[in-house]
Write a protein that holds these residues in place. Structure first.
Motif, mmCIF file in Angstrom:
data_model
loop_
_atom_site.group_PDB
_atom_site.id
_atom_site.type_symbol
_atom_site.label_atom_id
_atom_site.label_comp_id
_atom_site.label_asym_id
_atom_site.label_seq_id
_atom_site.Cartn_x
_atom_site.Cartn_y
_atom_site.Cartn_z
ATOM 1 N N ALA A 433 0.830 -1.209 0.000
ATOM 2 C CA ALA A 433 0.000 0.000 0.000
ATOM 3 C C ALA A 433 0.862 1.256 0.000
ATOM 4 O O ALA A 433 0.502 2.277 -0.608
ATOM 5 C CB ALA A 433 -0.922 -0.004 1.219
ATOM 6 N N PHE A 434 2.014 1.184 0.676
ATOM 7 C CA PHE A 434 2.916 2.331 0.713
ATOM 8 C C PHE A 434 3.475 2.630 -0.679
ATOM 9 O O PHE A 434 3.522 3.796 -1.104
ATOM 10 C CB PHE A 434 4.049 2.063 1.703
ATOM 11 N N LEU A 435 3.879 1.566 -1.392
ATOM 12 C CA LEU A 435 4.397 1.768 -2.747
ATOM 13 C C LEU A 435 3.307 2.266 -3.693
ATOM 14 O O LEU A 435 3.569 3.069 -4.592
ATOM 15 C CB LEU A 435 5.003 0.461 -3.271
ATOM 16 N N GLN A 436 2.087 1.787 -3.509
ATOM 17 C CA GLN A 436 0.985 2.272 -4.334
ATOM 18 C C GLN A 436 0.742 3.758 -4.092
ATOM 19 O O GLN A 436 0.436 4.516 -5.026
ATOM 20 C CB GLN A 436 -0.281 1.467 -4.031
ATOM 21 N N ARG A 437 0.874 4.168 -2.844
ATOM 22 C CA ARG A 437 0.696 5.587 -2.527
ATOM 23 C C ARG A 437 1.805 6.420 -3.169
ATOM 24 O O ARG A 437 1.545 7.498 -3.724
ATOM 25 C CB ARG A 437 0.703 5.778 -1.008
ATOM 26 N N LEU A 438 3.048 5.906 -3.079
ATOM 27 C CA LEU A 438 4.148 6.617 -3.728
ATOM 28 C C LEU A 438 3.952 6.680 -5.241
ATOM 29 O O LEU A 438 4.236 7.702 -5.879
ATOM 30 C CB LEU A 438 5.471 5.928 -3.398
ATOM 31 N N PHE A 440 1.130 6.765 -6.791
ATOM 32 C CA PHE A 440 0.096 7.772 -7.034
ATOM 33 C C PHE A 440 0.688 9.183 -6.976
ATOM 34 O O PHE A 440 0.371 10.041 -7.814
ATOM 35 C CB PHE A 440 -1.020 7.607 -6.000
ATOM 36 N N VAL A 441 1.559 9.423 -6.008
ATOM 37 C CA VAL A 441 2.131 10.767 -5.847
ATOM 38 C C VAL A 441 3.069 11.097 -7.001
ATOM 39 O O VAL A 441 2.994 12.173 -7.601
ATOM 40 C CB VAL A 441 2.863 10.872 -4.494
ATOM 41 N N PHE A 442 3.944 10.155 -7.343
ATOM 42 C CA PHE A 442 4.963 10.448 -8.343
ATOM 43 C C PHE A 442 4.442 10.389 -9.772
ATOM 44 O O PHE A 442 5.144 10.780 -10.697
ATOM 45 C CB PHE A 442 6.144 9.484 -8.191
ATOM 46 N N SER A 443 3.208 9.887 -9.957
ATOM 47 C CA SER A 443 2.600 9.913 -11.282
ATOM 48 C C SER A 443 1.761 11.167 -11.498
ATOM 49 O O SER A 443 1.163 11.330 -12.557
ATOM 50 C CB SER A 443 1.737 8.666 -11.497
ATOM 51 N N HIS A 444 1.726 12.029 -10.519
ATOM 52 C CA HIS A 444 0.951 13.261 -10.640
ATOM 53 C C HIS A 444 1.623 14.220 -11.622
ATOM 54 O O HIS A 444 2.851 14.237 -11.778
ATOM 55 C CB HIS A 444 0.807 13.920 -9.265
ATOM 56 N N TYR A 445 0.796 15.017 -12.280
ATOM 57 C CA TYR A 445 1.313 15.968 -13.259
ATOM 58 C C TYR A 445 2.225 17.008 -12.619
ATOM 59 O O TYR A 445 3.144 17.516 -13.259
ATOM 60 C CB TYR A 445 0.143 16.658 -13.962
ATOM 61 N N TYR A 446 2.032 17.304 -11.363
ATOM 62 C CA TYR A 446 2.838 18.332 -10.706
ATOM 63 C C TYR A 446 4.300 17.921 -10.551
ATOM 64 O O TYR A 446 5.158 18.773 -10.300
ATOM 65 C CB TYR A 446 2.238 18.682 -9.346
ATOM 66 N N VAL A 447 4.598 16.626 -10.696
ATOM 67 C CA VAL A 447 5.997 16.211 -10.705
ATOM 68 C C VAL A 447 6.697 16.789 -11.932
ATOM 69 O O VAL A 447 7.834 17.264 -11.864
ATOM 70 C CB VAL A 447 6.099 14.679 -10.677
ATOM 71 N N THR A 448 5.998 16.781 -13.061
ATOM 72 C CA THR A 448 6.549 17.395 -14.269
ATOM 73 C C THR A 448 6.671 18.903 -14.110
ATOM 74 O O THR A 448 7.652 19.514 -14.560
ATOM 75 C CB THR A 448 5.658 17.062 -15.478
ATOM 76 N N VAL A 449 5.680 19.496 -13.462
ATOM 77 C CA VAL A 449 5.745 20.950 -13.219
ATOM 78 C C VAL A 449 6.954 21.285 -12.355
ATOM 79 O O VAL A 449 7.683 22.251 -12.628
ATOM 80 C CB VAL A 449 4.441 21.437 -12.555
ATOM 81 N N ALA A 450 7.180 20.483 -11.322
ATOM 82 C CA ALA A 450 8.341 20.725 -10.460
ATOM 83 C C ALA A 450 9.642 20.566 -11.239
ATOM 84 O O ALA A 450 10.599 21.331 -11.053
ATOM 85 C CB ALA A 450 8.315 19.763 -9.270
ATOM 86 N N GLY A 451 9.690 19.572 -12.137
ATOM 87 C CA GLY A 451 10.874 19.409 -12.973
ATOM 88 C C GLY A 451 11.117 20.597 -13.874
ATOM 89 O O GLY A 451 12.268 21.026 -14.072
ATOM 90 N N ALA A 503 7.098 5.040 -11.165
ATOM 91 C CA ALA A 503 5.650 5.218 -11.211
ATOM 92 C C ALA A 503 5.023 4.590 -12.451
ATOM 93 O O ALA A 503 3.935 4.012 -12.380
ATOM 94 C CB ALA A 503 5.305 6.704 -11.148
ATOM 95 N N PHE A 504 5.684 4.685 -13.586
ATOM 96 C CA PHE A 504 5.066 4.245 -14.842
ATOM 97 C C PHE A 504 5.701 2.999 -15.431
ATOM 98 O O PHE A 504 5.136 2.399 -16.345
ATOM 99 C CB PHE A 504 5.159 5.368 -15.889
ATOM 100 N N GLY A 505 6.862 2.622 -14.946
ATOM 101 C CA GLY A 505 7.570 1.524 -15.569
ATOM 102 C C GLY A 505 8.306 1.988 -16.819
ATOM 103 O O GLY A 505 8.118 3.103 -17.306
ATOM 104 N N TRP A 506 9.175 1.100 -17.333
ATOM 105 C CA TRP A 506 9.958 1.486 -18.500
ATOM 106 C C TRP A 506 9.076 1.743 -19.717
ATOM 107 O O TRP A 506 9.265 2.715 -20.441
ATOM 108 C CB TRP A 506 10.980 0.392 -18.822
ATOM 109 N N ARG A 507 8.097 0.882 -19.956
ATOM 110 C CA ARG A 507 7.239 1.057 -21.136
ATOM 111 C C ARG A 507 6.415 2.328 -21.027
ATOM 112 O O ARG A 507 6.255 3.062 -22.001
ATOM 113 C CB ARG A 507 6.329 -0.156 -21.293
ATOM 114 N N GLY A 508 5.895 2.583 -19.856
ATOM 115 C CA GLY A 508 5.116 3.797 -19.682
ATOM 116 C C GLY A 508 5.966 5.046 -19.788
ATOM 117 O O GLY A 508 5.549 6.054 -20.355
ATOM 118 N N TYR A 509 7.192 4.991 -19.258
ATOM 119 C CA TYR A 509 8.088 6.146 -19.329
ATOM 120 C C TYR A 509 8.487 6.437 -20.771
ATOM 121 O O TYR A 509 8.498 7.593 -21.206
ATOM 122 C CB TYR A 509 9.324 5.879 -18.478
ATOM 123 N N LEU A 510 8.798 5.393 -21.526
ATOM 124 C CA LEU A 510 9.252 5.584 -22.900
ATOM 125 C C LEU A 510 8.110 5.783 -23.889
ATOM 126 O O LEU A 510 8.360 6.033 -25.069
ATOM 127 C CB LEU A 510 10.084 4.366 -23.339
#
Length: 767
Positions: A433-438, A440-451, A503-510
């Motif tokens: 559950a902890f990894l699922q929460r992480l 969820f957080v790291f797949s948020h669009y605001y991670v890209t905004v912060a980058g 958050a997305f895996g290699w396939r999702g990231y690429l």
């Protein structure tokens, strides 16, 4: 093979047979391969038991439709194999490489461009190829072109060849080039002119059907352009007469500056106002008269206002309107070719339907699997074909089946308003559950905004450090602060990339191109940083002076900073208007290759003519390397001249420097300097060359380019306004010239398609 005119062939009905009156549905002679068709197109039959040949014909016809090629070629098995081999990627890339080689020979031929500088003051004697080297390369190119011409002539047949002006021109140009090549060898490469240089761009033109269409559109637009240019010439002549009457020679020598410099005679007056039309000599041309009386400025303002801001912009509008119309006609022709190819495929496939009114789905799938097309088109067509429960596809449905080729490819990208990124592939699933929460957080669009914010902060830090160090001597530069800043941000970039992969895996990231670009730049920055550590040890305020590498620390840090600046382009897809402009630029690069090719042809021809006319006419000064630090280098030259401005590298002494000079004239800034110096060292008629190039490049070609930019951007802008914000943020469209004019194109009727098929010179049809 795409030929001009679009569809030609014998109109003799005897060539295509006639329908006997016995009432049979398919009655043909057993040895002559004939197709019968009805206007409705729902049923047809063919006499013959070689279904593989029919499938091969259908495959080639559909590939012709995909590439907008003409179907007027031989359709027997051996010819179809040769046809597919000729249009294979390997064959076409090889032919393109041969064309590139023969065009590039101008770089190493005499006068050679293989020197570090084109400035005659410092230019060392370039390497000259021995006699026979370039001639041997040309001989290989000519052999390939001869084979290319032979294959084309065989595939379309003699009757089609006689009607094709491009292929006849191809044969004439090739023969003329071989004759000139033979003369060069007979004179042991000591000839003054190589006429075949002017012929070389033709090989590029004839190999591109899109370039030929574009050239045809330009040719049809020329009358309208000529009418406005004639009005410009009249405007120029009238104001020239007024100027010569207004600025005549007076008794006071101090008041004759305007007459002496700009209006001394008719050619000088025409040149002065022509240059003013391009604003290159404004306000210099009116300063002498304006100094005496401010009222003289009215003359120059009226001339520029009407000529530059009215007539020149009117020319742009006319070119946009007329060329757009002719381009629409060309696109209409391309659509007709696509529909005709698909209809021809149906006509040859319906023989496999065993008397049924259509084509079997299994046959359609077999053809689609063999056709060379994009995978997403094949998948879409296959999905639609499997939806026919009767097991066969009728004529109208067969045509609509391949309408998928006309649709835009839509690729899913990251939404800006969604909580999660839209990823087509499945994301990794975590049991904790902890990894699922992480996740969820790291797949948020605001991670890209912060980058993006951190990328902007990195840019600001680099600018601040460069600003502080700009006035410092090299030994006093603070390399440590800049390097430490880079280390901090590179660690953040690595962390951001790792969290996205988590958050997305290699396939999702690429699956998102922006992530591919971002990740590649991050890995490259990391590699450079590791090389810095390996060379100069771990950073501390005083770097190890004993460490030395191929590059100094400052140079390596500068290279890292350039990559950081380039990485900042990641923010473009996240800003709607900026993304729209960027996508327009990308589409222009893809779709305007024909314009770039024709512009290359024009540059090539004018460069060859310029070398013939002006090579070495400007005498170079003495060896400046021996007197560069002497007061003797201070020449007394008139202000604003070629010599005073130091334009020595801009000359016609070799092919490469000629291309740069032609570009500088196309930009029109100070182009009168080149026109003045070459007319001074040759004759006044040399101005005809420069004015011709200005009209061709700056007036006509730049306006054509602006017209296509407007069309492309307006199309994309209308699409963005018609779509909601979420749709525009969720999708990215691939725009082509055909798609831009889709709503203005009329679909050909069934009767038109069958009439054109009836005129096919090799596919004999009967009713």
């Amino acid at each position: 093979m795409e030929t001009e005119p679009l569809l030609t062939g014998s109109t003799n009905p005897v060539d295509y047979g006639s329908r006997p009156g016995n009432g049979n549905r398919c009655d043909v002679t057993p040895k002559a391969r004939r197709l019968s068709y009805s206007v409705s197109g729902d049923s047809c039959c063919i006499d013959g038991d070689d279904n593989s040949l029919h499938i091969q014909q259908a495959v080639v016809f559909i590939e012709d439709a995909i590439q907008y090629r003409s179907i007027n070629h031989r359709v027997d098995a051996r010819s179809l194999w040769l046809y597919r081999w000729y249009y294979s990627r390997l064959s076409q890339w090889g032919l393109g490489a041969i064309i590139a080689v023969i065009l590039a020979l101008a770089i190493i031929e005499r006068p050679s461009s293989l020197s570090a500088t084109s400035d005659p003051r410092y230019k060392q004697p370039p390497w000259e190829p021995p006699c026979g080297l370039t001639e041997s390369l040309e001989a290989v190119c000519f052999i390939v072109f001869a084979l290319d011409l032979t294959v084309k002539c065989y595939l379309i047949g003699w009757d089609e060849f006689r009607r094709n002006k491009w292929l006849i021109g191809y044969m004439v140009v090739l023969a003329g080039s071989v004759i000139d090549w033979t003369l060069s060898l007979s004179m042991v490469c000591d000839e003054n002119l190589r006429i075949r240089r002017l012929f070389r761009p033709f090989f590029l033109l004839q190999n591109s059907s899109l370039m030929k269409k574009t050239l045809k559109c330009i040719k049809r637009t020329l009358p309208e352009i000529a009418s406005v240019i004639l009005l410009l010439a009249l405007h120029l002549c009238l104001f020239t007469m007024f100027g010569m009457l207004l600025f005549t020679r007076g008794e006071d020598p101090e008041k004759n500056e305007e007459w002496r410099i700009y209006f001394r005679n008719l050619p000088q007056s025409l040149t002065s106002l022509l240059v003013l039309l391009t604003t290159a000599n404004n306000p210099d041309v009116m300063i002498p008269a304006y100094t005496l009386n401010r009222g003289y400025s009215i003359f120059f303002i009226l001339f520029s206002g009407f000529g530059t801001y009215f007539l020149m912009n009117l020319l742009t509008a006319i070119i946009y309107n007329q060329f757009r119309g002719y381009l629409l006609m060309s696109v209409q022709t391309s659509i007709l070719r696509r529909r005709l190819g698909i209809r021809a495929a149906f006509e040859v496939l319906c023989s496999t339907a065993q008397g049924m009114c259509g084509v079997q789905v299994e046959v359609v799938l077999q053809v689609v699997r063999r056709v060379q097309m994009k995978s997403y088109y094949r998948q879409a067509i296959t999905t639609k074909a499997l939806q026919f429960p009767e097991g066969h596809v009728p004529g109208e449905a067969f045509q609509k089946l391949f309408d998928e080729l006309d649709k835009e490819r839509i690729t899913e990208v990251l939404p800006h308003v969604s909580v999660f990124y839209f990823i087509t592939s499945s994301r990794p699933e975590y049991s904790s559950a902890f990894l699922q929460r992480l996740q969820f957080v790291f797949s948020h669009y605001y991670v890209t905004v912060a980058g993006n914010v951190m990328a902007l902060a990195n840019m600001v830090c680099i600018c601040a450090i460069l600003l502080v160090d700009s006035e410092k001597p090299i030994p006093e530069r603070d390399d440590y602060a800049l390097e430490a800043t880079n280390c901090f941000f590179i660690v953040f970039y690595l962390l951001e990339m790792g969290l996205k992969i988590f958050a997305f895996g290699w396939r999702g990231y690429l699956s998102y191109r922006n992530n591919i670009f971002d990740g590649f730049m991050t890995v490259l920055l990391l590699a450079f940083q590791i090389s810095i550590f390996a060379t100069y040890r771990f950073p501390y305020p005083h770097w190890n002076p004993a460490s030395r590498g191929l590059l100094s620390l400052w140079e390596m840090v500068r290279l890292v900073n350039m990559l950081v600046v380039f990485r900042f382009l990641r923010v473009i897809p996240n800003i709607k208007l900026m993304a729209l402009v960027a996508s327009t630029v990308v589409d222009l690069v893809k779709n305007l290759r024909a314009f770039a090719g024709i512009l290359l042809v024009v540059y090539y021809v004018f460069a060859v003519l310029g070398i013939w006319l002006f090579q070495g006419v400007i005498p170079a000064p003495g060896n400046m390397s021996t007197i560069a630090n002497s007061s003797a280098a201070n020449y007394s030259m008139e202000c604003g001249t070629y010599e005073q401005l130091g334009y020595w590298p801009n000359n016609f002494d070799d092919f490469a420097s000629t291309l740069v000079l032609l570009y500088n004239i196309m930009v029109v800034n100070n182009w009168q300097v080149f026109m003045e110096v070459y007319s001074r060292y040759t004759t006044g008629w040399s101005k005809v060359y420069f004015v011709s190039w200005w009209l061709t490049s700056s007036v006509m070609w730049v306006n054509l380019f602006v017209a296509l930019i407007l069309e492309n951007f307006i199309y994309k802008w209308d699409r963005s306004l018609a779509s909601s914000v979420s749709e525009m943020e969720r999708t990215r469209f691939r725009t082509t010239v055909q798609l831009m004019f889709r709503e203005h194109i009329q679909e050909p009727t069934e009767e038109e398609l069958m009439a054109h098929l009836h005129l096919h010179p090799h596919l004999h049809l009967i009713q």
